[in-house]
Design an enzyme around this catalytic site. Sequence first.
Site, PDB file in Angstrom:
ATOM      1  N   GLU A  32       0.517  -0.997   0.479  1.00  0.00           N
ATOM      2  CA  GLU A  32      -0.388  -0.171   0.184  1.00  0.00           C
ATOM      3  C   GLU A  32       1.067   1.181   0.145  1.00  0.00           C
ATOM      4  OE1 GLU A  32      -3.906   0.467   2.440  1.00  0.00           O
ATOM      5  OE2 GLU A  32      -2.781   1.634   3.623  1.00  0.00           O
ATOM      6  N   ARG A 122     -15.329   3.021   4.016  1.00  0.00           N
ATOM      7  CA  ARG A 122     -16.913   3.861   4.677  1.00  0.00           C
ATOM      8  C   ARG A 122     -15.935   5.399   4.893  1.00  0.00           C
ATOM      9  NH1 ARG A 122     -17.968   5.508  11.010  1.00  0.00           N
ATOM     10  NH2 ARG A 122     -16.001   7.039  10.699  1.00  0.00           N
ATOM     11  N   ASP A 175     -19.141  -5.041  15.408  1.00  0.00           N
ATOM     12  CA  ASP A 175     -17.595  -5.686  14.443  1.00  0.00           C
ATOM     13  C   ASP A 175     -17.678  -6.662  13.759  1.00  0.00           C
ATOM     14  OD1 ASP A 175     -15.511  -3.423  13.178  1.00  0.00           O
ATOM     15  OD2 ASP A 175     -13.915  -4.344  14.399  1.00  0.00           O
TER      16      ASP A 175
END
Length: 309
Positions: A32, A122, A175
């Site tokens: 990443e 999100r 979660d």
Amino acid sequence: MNAERRALEEARRILDTPLYADLGGDAEVSFEFFPPKTEKMEAQLWDSIETLTPLAPRFISVTYGAGGSTRERTHNTVARIARDTSIPAAAHLTCVDASKDEIAEVADAYWQAGVRHIVALRGDPPEMGAKFEPHPDGYASAAELVAGLRALHDFEISVAAYPETHPEALSAQSDLDNLKRKLDAGAARAITQFFFSPEAYFRFVDKARAAGIEAEILPGIMPVTNFASTLRMAAMCNTEVPSWMARLFEGLDDHPPARQLIAATITAELCRKLYAGGVRSFHFYTLNRAELSYAICHLLGLRPQGQVA
């Protein structure tokens, strides 16, 4: 086999065998990056990608700033990876401060640029500590975003998972329920937030499997380049930083080479324990630097394509 038993068996293995002597190079990795802000940072980013490319990563992902603040830079970076390298590019995309039409516009632009993989999140509000508020015409959750993206194009979609529970979650179970909703909506895998305890990852995977989650759960690995920054990031995402780590980095602020060595040792040990527990895929949060991730991949037995391990 439960997490505690796995940890004990790995401890015995460490005592009996050299740590990295028998690794077969069968691990897979992904990396990443975040979009660069300056020309100097851009040069460093592409130097890092060039260094890591020979390790044949599964994909390279590029982050998306809070509230879409890096929208153009993220797109440009991901599009260049898709255009100029042979590595699949994955673009982060969030729900924050964007309508469904705006998100569709971004997703269409990625598809046209040849990007077929989205990391759907999100997202965090632009202001630190603020509460997430859905856009009036937007998606209210990552699960809704996943479903919306799947309706637009045949994207491969990854989502986030929190081994030590999302800081806003009502409970660990809620979660997990949210993770299952994201996967049921069409995501292919989950990528975890970074963690420093292999037991935290194995316990989380055991609970996920017990909850009926069968998708790949890719461990997110972050080499510690700056301990103070790591503490701040860990506090934001509910990651426990063990006290022994603070002691190991103490007094190294003015000794970058020693700090690099300590960071590589800690992260390599974590990856070795995950490997011993059966993990064969790792996702590295590079912070746009290649050295530590490359060294750890080397210890895991990976070599540039065409070279013999």
